[in-house]
Design an enzyme around this catalytic site. Structure first.
Site, short mmCIF file in Angstrom:
data_model
loop_
_atom_site.label_atom_id
_atom_site.label_comp_id
_atom_site.label_asym_id
_atom_site.label_seq_id
_atom_site.Cartn_x
_atom_site.Cartn_y
_atom_site.Cartn_z
N HIS A 605 -35.25 11.87 -20.56
CA HIS A 605 -35.97 13.07 -20.98
C HIS A 605 -35.44 13.58 -22.32
CE1 HIS A 605 -38.17 16.91 -20.11
NE2 HIS A 605 -37.25 17.37 -20.94
N GLU A 606 -34.13 13.75 -22.41
CA GLU A 606 -33.55 14.30 -23.64
C GLU A 606 -33.72 13.34 -24.81
OE1 GLU A 606 -32.85 17.29 -23.80
OE2 GLU A 606 -32.69 17.78 -21.68
N HIS A 609 -36.96 13.90 -26.56
CA HIS A 609 -36.87 14.94 -27.59
C HIS A 609 -36.26 14.39 -28.87
CE1 HIS A 609 -38.22 18.40 -25.37
NE2 HIS A 609 -37.27 18.32 -24.47
N HIS A 612 -38.58 12.23 -30.85
CA HIS A 612 -39.58 13.07 -31.49
C HIS A 612 -39.01 13.62 -32.81
CE1 HIS A 612 -42.86 16.39 -30.78
NE2 HIS A 612 -43.13 15.63 -31.81
#
Length: 821
Positions: A605-606, A609, A612
């Site tokens: 998940h991290e 980020h 991105h």
């Protein structure tokens, strides 16, 4: 706080922590959510009008280096030409200090943190505030006087760039401060970071209420000769700033604007106190006494023995702490309901002083909204988000709730039946202290995990990071290369550095990985964007100091990163820099850390980020990477959870840390079946927290009788699966009420959208380059430089979504009703 002049609240406290929401979802249902920390403090600095200072005497503090050859350019060359870097598995599964770091540890001249020369000592870090604000003042004056220049409108054409530069100058310091105050082990560094953070936050609030800046920007957007020549990204940047001025009450009187700044500063102070309270013990007892200790049946005999004491009467009594992991362990494993009840009541006990701080924070934000003519802080916060307003959020949560109603009832009946069988009481009702216990009990009975190694044996940290690199290589042609860490570059020896390399463009950014828990470190999983991509060769810094301007002698000015040349792009760009922080446990003896499924999910998940941030490059700081609405920024990271659950993706890397054997299909299927049990109840819990968040930032806060504990109890009576427990107040530990503030719905919104993206784009070929490039082209590369509804509509090839209206929201709501989340 201005999203344009820093995006403080969203850029850190919000965007970084959804893995904490997800990994603590079971705890959240009983009122336990891992908090984010946002504490702050202050220092005033300005430019004095004094003797004329020749420009050659002005000292510059650069974001990365004072050398025009740029450390970033040197790093780029080193990465592309290196032939001796360790593998990712070696880097992360070896003892804490990497070989690359040990070779440089004896350096007599350490670098600053992140290779920033002004981050060598806490004192120099404080000096960076002076430099940032000094440059900021120059930029403010240049913007304010742009209409007076007789240059055919050339200076007015640069106004948007000047705004963006102002934001970048301040963010480079405050973003670094956020990392330091949360992760640095040295209290002196953390205190310096607190000071830096609050000073710049306060100064940005004054900028958000400066009518001169607003008038110039408004003129730019309403001058056809200028507006018609703006790129889409420039227009988005300008609109970000314009909306923030308007949300900050730019049309108010001088007195009311001053009041807005004062209220904003009060929010920061109360937010700091609230976040500190989240991690403090409550007024309940620090321990519960269990006699006889055998009533702790369900816990390991070794643990029971360790906590057992002999009292003055010679009786054996177990003394169990009511905070941290031990309280959760009791609620999940102890068979005796009275023990679980005692633990729940003690650990969740209402602290009226904590409630008072939270309620004051909520009222202050309500007052801010009232000051600018809006009915609630929710309306103020959501105005520039994808959902537009609280009414749309409520409609989305209602639709989602209706779609899950039958599933929630079915799962609740299973838990109810399990309790009645266990207690032999046909009328027994499920209580707050029962949920975790019976979820575990029913799951363990219905889902049998095959004998042998646990699933963690196939997910060492090094194996998982290697898998992420392989996945990104398949999807985007991007890989991770271990970077050489200079002495003084990181805040702890365990921090590892990754260079992010694109097969076409070369080095595109850097990620620092701080994966292990330690004393004084915030343990919630987090992604920090320390530096955004931005074009820097056209900054025009030499014209910041106008002819005849006087500066204080010896003043230091923050200077832009010289940047590097990017393949296929005109000009030079500063490379993005991100930090990933987790709270994994490192085993002794140099053994590799093995991750459970939630921890692997958190890391994926991290990293979503972080990628991105790496891919979302732009000419402007305020539209690069994760600088986009909170309900859109979660999509790339939540999508990573879908990749993790796919066997084809796991086949790229999931191997036994000792034997190298691939993850057995049977073990994976059994584990996924176990994880899918009680998903409807988990989703209901997240929805309930989102509903509470919306209520606490709604007009009800304006009532003289408002009390957050009563509001929570009323919500639990209306929608909860278990009744509220009198005398408890778990909302004072719900840290996201500050960082997310009216935005907690975004995780569920993101889950709904990403489920549709997965089904439409990736399910048939999850490691396809064409699918990855489609996501990159329509979503990742834009950051905040394009309307998110247009990004989503383009990705899914659905023109109806591009309007971003009520019909668009209804379509998303329908997805939630039809697609498994």
């Amino acid at each position: 706080m201005s999203a344009g002049l820093g995006r403080i609240l969203q850029g850190r406290a919000a965007y970084r922590t959804t893995a904490a929401l997800r990994s603590s979802s079971t705890r959240a249902s009983t009122g336990r959510v891992l908090p984010t920390t946002t504490t702050t403090t202050t220092v005033r600095v300005g430019i004095s009008q004094g003797a004329q200072l020749p420009q050659t005497q002005v000292r510059h503090i650069s974001g990365t280096t004072t050398d025009a050859k740029s450390a970033a350019a040197a790093a780029s060359s080193a990465v592309l030409n290196s032939t001796s870097t360790p593998s990712l598995r070696e880097l992360f599964d070896s003892p804490p200090v990497s070989s690359s770091r040990s070779r440089l540890a004896s350096s007599v001249s350490p670098e600053g943190l992140f290779l920033y020369p002004n981050l060598k000592t806490p004192e120099k870090f404080l000096d960076s505030v002076n430099a940032a604000i000094a440059r900021g003042h120059l930029l403010v004056e240049r913007i304010a006087h742009a209409p007076e220049q007789e240059d055919g409108g050339q200076e007015m054409r640069k106004v948007i760039k000047l705004f963006d530069r102002l934001s970048d100058v301040l963010c480079k310091v405050i973003d670094a401060a956020e990392v330091v105050r949360c992760l640095h082990p040295d209290p002196a560094w953390r205190q310096a970071a607190e000071t830096v953070y609050e000073e710049l936050f306060s100064w940005m609030n004054t900028l958000n209420t400066d009518p001169r800046l607003y008038e110039v920007l408004h003129t730019v957007l309403n001058t056809p000769a200028i507006e018609s020549g703006l790129s889409e990204a420039e227009r988005q940047v300008a609109l970000v700033f314009l909306r923030d001025f308007e949300k900050s009450g730019i049309h108010l009187s001088d007195a009311k604007r001053a009041q807005f700044v004062a209220l904003s500063d009060k929010v920061v102070s109360l937010g700091r106190d609230f976040m500190q309270n989240c991690s403090k013990p409550g007024p309940g007892p620090a321990h519960i006494l269990v006699s006889p200790p055998s009533r702790l049946q369900g816990l390991s005999p070794g643990y029971i023995q360790r906590v057992t004491k002999t009292n003055k009467l010679g009786e054996k009594v177990a003394v169990v702490p009511t905070s941290g992991w031990e309280s959760q362990m009791v609620l999940k494993h102890v068979e005796d309901e009275d023990v679980r009840r005692a633990m729940y009541v003690a650990s969740m006990a209402e602290d009226k002083s904590k409630v008072a701080v939270l309620d004051d924070l909520l009222r202050t934000r309500y007052d801010l909204a009232q000051l600018v003519g809006l009915p609630s802080y929710g309306h103020m916060f959501l105005g520039d988000k994808m959902v537009k307003n609280p009414e749309n959020v409520s409609a989305f949560l209602h639709t989602l709730g209706k779609s899950q109603e039958a599933a929630v009832k079915s799962e609740l009946m299973l838990l109810q039946k399990a309790k009645r069988v266990a207690t032999r009481d046909k009328d027994a009702q499920l209580e707050a202290w029962d949920r975790d216990f019976y979820v575990r009990l029913v799951s363990s009975r219905t889902n049998t995990i095959p004998h042998g190694d646990s699933i963690s044996a196939y997910f060492s940290v090094g194996t998982t990071m290697d898998g992420l690199s392989k996945l990104f290589s398949h999807l985007y042609g991007i890989k991770f290369v271990p970077g050489t860490v200079q002495s003084g570059e990181t805040w702890h020896d365990e921090v590892q550095k990754l260079d992010v390399v694109d097969e076409r463009e070369g080095l595109i950014g850097t990620i620092y990985c701080d994966f292990y828990g330690r004393q004084g470190k915030q343990l919630n999983a987090a992604h920090y964007t320390v530096r955004c991509s931005r074009r820097v060769d056209d900054d025009d810094e030499e014209h910041d100091i106008a002819e005849g301007m006087t500066l204080r002698e010896g003043i230091e000015l923050a200077k832009a990163d010289p940047g590097v040349k990017m393949a296929g792009k005109e000009g030079r760009y500063q490379l993005p820099l991100a930090v990933l922080s987790c709270g994994f446990s490192r085993p002794p003896g140099g053994k590799p850390a093995l991750l459970n499924w939630v921890e692997v999910e958190t890391l994926f998940h991290e990293m979503g980020h972080a990628m991105h941030s790496m891919i979302g490059r732009a000419d402007y700081h305020n539209v690069s990477g994760t600088r986009c609405p909170i309900d859109f920024v979660e999509i790339p990271s939540i999508l990573m959870e879908h990749f993790l659950a796919d066997p084809a993706v796991l086949g790229l890397f999931a191997t036994h840390h000792q034997t190298g054997a691939p993850l057995p299909a049977g073990l994976l299927m059994a584990h996924q079946a176990n994880r899918s049990t009680f998903q409807a109840i988990e989703l209901h819990s997240q929805r309930s927290m989102a509903m509470l968040d919306q209520l606490l930032y709604s007009p009800v806060v304006g009532s003289p009788s408002f009390n957050s504990t009563a509001t929570l109890e009323n919500l639990q009576h209306a929608t909860g699966i278990v009744p509220p427990v009198s005398g408890t107040a778990w909302q004072t530990g719900f840290g996201h009420l500050y960082g997310y503030g009216a935005g907690y719905y975004s995780y569920l919104f993101g889950r709904t959208v990403t489920s549709q993206i997965w089904e439409t784009v990736f399910r048939s070929a999850p490691t396809s380059r064409s699918a990855g490039e489609r996501l990159r082209e329509h979503v990742l590369k834009w950051g905040g430089g394009k309307d998110p509804w247009e990004c989503l509509g383009g990705l899914l090839e659905d023109d109806r979504l591009m309007k971003g209206d009520q019909e668009s929201m209804k379509i998303v709501g329908d997805w939630g009703a039809k697609t498994p989340l």
